[in-house]
Design an enzyme around this catalytic site. Structure first.
Site, mmCIF file in Angstrom:
data_model
loop_
_atom_site.group_PDB
_atom_site.id
_atom_site.type_symbol
_atom_site.label_atom_id
_atom_site.label_comp_id
_atom_site.label_asym_id
_atom_site.label_seq_id
_atom_site.Cartn_x
_atom_site.Cartn_y
_atom_site.Cartn_z
ATOM 1 N N ARG A 100 25.128 39.115 43.389
ATOM 2 C CA ARG A 100 25.700 39.893 44.495
ATOM 3 C C ARG A 100 24.579 40.744 45.069
ATOM 4 N NH1 ARG A 100 31.115 43.549 44.819
ATOM 5 N NH2 ARG A 100 31.918 41.428 44.932
ATOM 6 N N HIS A 127 31.392 35.632 51.175
ATOM 7 C CA HIS A 127 31.954 35.956 49.854
ATOM 8 C C HIS A 127 32.753 34.736 49.350
ATOM 9 C CE1 HIS A 127 33.166 38.218 46.491
ATOM 10 N NE2 HIS A 127 33.927 39.147 47.038
ATOM 11 N N GLN A 130 35.487 34.847 46.461
ATOM 12 C CA GLN A 130 36.719 35.548 46.844
ATOM 13 C C GLN A 130 37.688 34.584 47.531
ATOM 14 O OE1 GLN A 130 37.762 38.943 46.442
ATOM 15 N NE2 GLN A 130 39.682 38.034 47.137
ATOM 16 N N ASP A 224 40.534 43.875 55.002
ATOM 17 C CA ASP A 224 39.440 44.303 54.122
ATOM 18 C C ASP A 224 39.034 45.714 54.552
ATOM 19 O OD1 ASP A 224 37.260 44.373 52.379
ATOM 20 O OD2 ASP A 224 35.973 43.123 53.649
ATOM 21 N N CYS A 265 41.243 41.621 49.686
ATOM 22 C CA CYS A 265 40.309 41.277 48.606
ATOM 23 C C CYS A 265 40.097 42.450 47.655
ATOM 24 C CB CYS A 265 38.984 40.811 49.190
ATOM 25 S SG CYS A 265 38.228 42.007 50.306
ATOM 26 N N ARG A 293 40.616 35.917 40.704
ATOM 27 C CA ARG A 293 39.152 35.984 40.750
ATOM 28 C C ARG A 293 38.572 35.400 39.465
ATOM 29 N NH1 ARG A 293 36.398 39.099 43.856
ATOM 30 N NH2 ARG A 293 34.935 37.410 43.481
HETATM 31 N N1 CP Z 1 36.973 41.715 45.964
HETATM 32 C C1 CP Z 1 35.827 42.029 45.341
HETATM 33 O O1 CP Z 1 34.807 41.334 45.439
HETATM 34 O O2 CP Z 1 35.903 43.171 44.593
HETATM 35 P P1 CP Z 1 34.693 43.889 43.853
HETATM 36 O O3 CP Z 1 33.776 44.435 44.908
HETATM 37 O O4 CP Z 1 35.339 44.945 43.027
HETATM 38 O O5 CP Z 1 33.969 42.863 43.013
HETATM 39 N N1 NVA Z 2 33.493 43.682 53.007
HETATM 40 C C1 NVA Z 2 33.468 44.308 51.700
HETATM 41 C C2 NVA Z 2 34.046 43.386 50.682
HETATM 42 C C3 NVA Z 2 34.185 43.966 49.307
HETATM 43 C C4 NVA Z 2 34.720 42.980 48.313
HETATM 44 C C5 NVA Z 2 32.036 44.685 51.353
HETATM 45 O O1 NVA Z 2 31.133 43.878 51.593
HETATM 46 O O2 NVA Z 2 31.822 45.793 50.873
#
Ligand code: CP
Ligand code: NVA
Length: 314
Positions: A100, A127, A130, A224, A265, A293
Site C-alpha cells: 500500500r 484499490h 477492495q 468513500d 469501503c 476483505r
Molecule cells: N477499506 C480499506 O482499505 O480500509 P483500510 O484503509 O482500513 O485498510
Molecule cells: N480513498 C480512500 C480509501 C481508503 C480505503 C483513501 O485513499 O484514503
C-alpha cells in the site's frame, strides 16, 4: 499473471474464480491451510490501514503462512534504496508481497523487478482488492444476474471511484460515478479504460454530476471518504463544500430501488459523506463487505501463488 497491480489487469474469469473460492473461505477460512505452509508474505505499507492490513495478515495465517508487516520507514527504500534492488531482496526472502503506497508507478515498478507476486493494496489511483470484496458482497445480495441493475458510486472521484468504474465494466455492469466535475472527478485514464472494457463486456459506464439522477432506481449506492490519505489539508474546506451535495442521506437512499443496498469501503465519516442513519441503517452491508476483505485477499493469494490468475491484457 504474476501480480495484481491494477484492477484492469483482472479478467472476468479471474474475478469469478477468486469470488467462488472466497465464498468458500467465508464458510471455512482454513479450507486450504497448507497452501502457504513454510512461506512468508511481506506486507509493506506507507499509509495507515485497519481492514487491509488485518485482512492480509489473517489471510496469510489462514493459508498456513507467516505475514511480515513492514511500515514505510522500516525499509531502506525510505532512505533512497531503489525499488528494483528492494524487489530483488524481497523476492529472495518472501513468496509474495502486498503493498500500500502513494504512487501507482512504484507498485508497477516493484512488479516489474520482482519474481514473486506483488499485490496492490491501495495506491492514489486504484484499490483492486477492495473491489473484489465489494463484488463478492454484491453477488451475495443480487446473485450473478445483474441485468437491469445500476451500481452507483457517489462523492470524490478518487482511487475508489476509478476502481469502481473499471471493476464494474469488467463485470458487464451498468456503473455510474456521480462526482463533481474538474479536479475531483475520476481520472480521465480510468474513465477511458472502463469505457473500453465496457465495449467488450456489455457494460455501461456513466460519469455524471447529478446525485439524484444517479441514485434513481440504483441497486447500490457506494461512497468513500472525502479526504483520502495524502490529500492536501489545505483543500479540505473547499473540497467538503463542493462534495456536500453528494452525501448519501436518507432522502437520496429513498430514490433507489426497493432492494437496494448501501456500501462503503470504510473508514467512514458519519455526517460527512454518509448520514449515520444510512450507514447504520437496514440497507447497509458494510460489515459483510469488510469481512470479505479477508476472504477475497485469501482467495487472491491462493490462486495467484498457484499461477491460476490469467489476467487480461488491454
Ligand atoms: N477499506 C480499506 O482499505 O480500509 P483500510 O484503509 O482500513 O485498510
Ligand atoms: N480513498 C480512500 C480509501 C481508503 C480505503 C483513501 O485513499 O484514503
Amino acid at each position: 499473471m504474476k501480480d495484481l497491480l491494477r484492477t484492469e489487469h483482472l479478467s472476468r474469469a479471474d474475478i469469478d474464480l477468486i469470488l467462488d473460492t472466497a465464498a468458500q473461505f467465508a464458510e471455512n477460512p482454513l479450507r486450504s491451510n497448507t497452501a502457504l505452509a513454510n512461506k512468508t508474505v511481506a506486507i509493506y505499507m506507507t499509509k495507515p490501514s485497519t481492514r487491509t492490513r488485518l485482512a492480509s495478515e489473517t489471510a496469510v495465517a489462514h493459508l498456513g503462512g507467516s505475514p511480515i508487516f513492514v511500515r514505510g520507514d522500516d525499509l531502506q527504500l525510505g532512505r533512497g534504496e531503489t525499488i528494483a534492488d528492494t524487489a530483488k531482496i524481497i523476492s529472495g526472502f518472501c513468496s509474495a508481497m502486498i503493498i500500500r503506497t502513494f504512487a501507482q508507478a512504484d507498485v508497477d515498478e516493484l512488479g516489474a523487478h520482482s519474481t514473486i507476486p506483488i499485490i496492490n493494496a491501495l495506491t492514489d489511483d486504484d484499490h483492486p482488492t477492495q473491489l473484489l470484496a465489494d463484488w463478492l458482497t454484491i453477488r451475495e445480495n443480487f446473485g450473478t444476474d445483474i441485468s437491469g441493475r445500476k451500481f452507483v458510486y457517489l462523492g470524490d472521484g478518487n482511487n475508489m471511484a476509478n476502481s469502481w468504474l473499471i471493476m464494474g465494466a469488467i463485470m458487464g455492469a451498468h456503473v455510474v460515478a456521480a462526482t463533481p466535475s474538474g479536479k475531483w472527478a475520476p481520472s480521465t485514464r480510468a474513465i477511458e479504460v472502463a469505457t473500453n472494457i465496457a465495449k467488450r463486456s456489455g457494460g455501461k459506464v456513466e460519469v455524471i454530476n447529478d446525485p439524484e439522477a444517479a441514485a434513481k432506481d440504483a441497486s447500490v449506492l457506494y461512497t468513500d471518504v472525502w479526504m483520502s490519505m495524502g490529500d492536501p489539508e489545505s483543500e479540505r474546506k473547499e473540497k467538503i463544500a463542493v462534495l456536500a451535495p453528494f452525501a448519501v442521506t436518507e432522502p437520496l437512499m429513498s430514490l433507489t430501488a426497493k432492494d437496494s443496498i448501501f456500501m462503503h469501503c470504510l473508514p467512514a465519516h458519519r455526517g460527512e459523506e454518509v448520514a449515520a442513519n444510512v450507514i447504520d441503517g437496514t440497507k447497509s452491508v458494510i460489515w459483510r463487505e469488510a469481512f470479505h476483505r479477508r476472504t477475497t485477499i485469501q482467495s487472491l493469494l491462493f490462486h495467484l501463488i498457484k499461477g491460476e490468475i490469467v489476467g487480461f491484457k488491454q
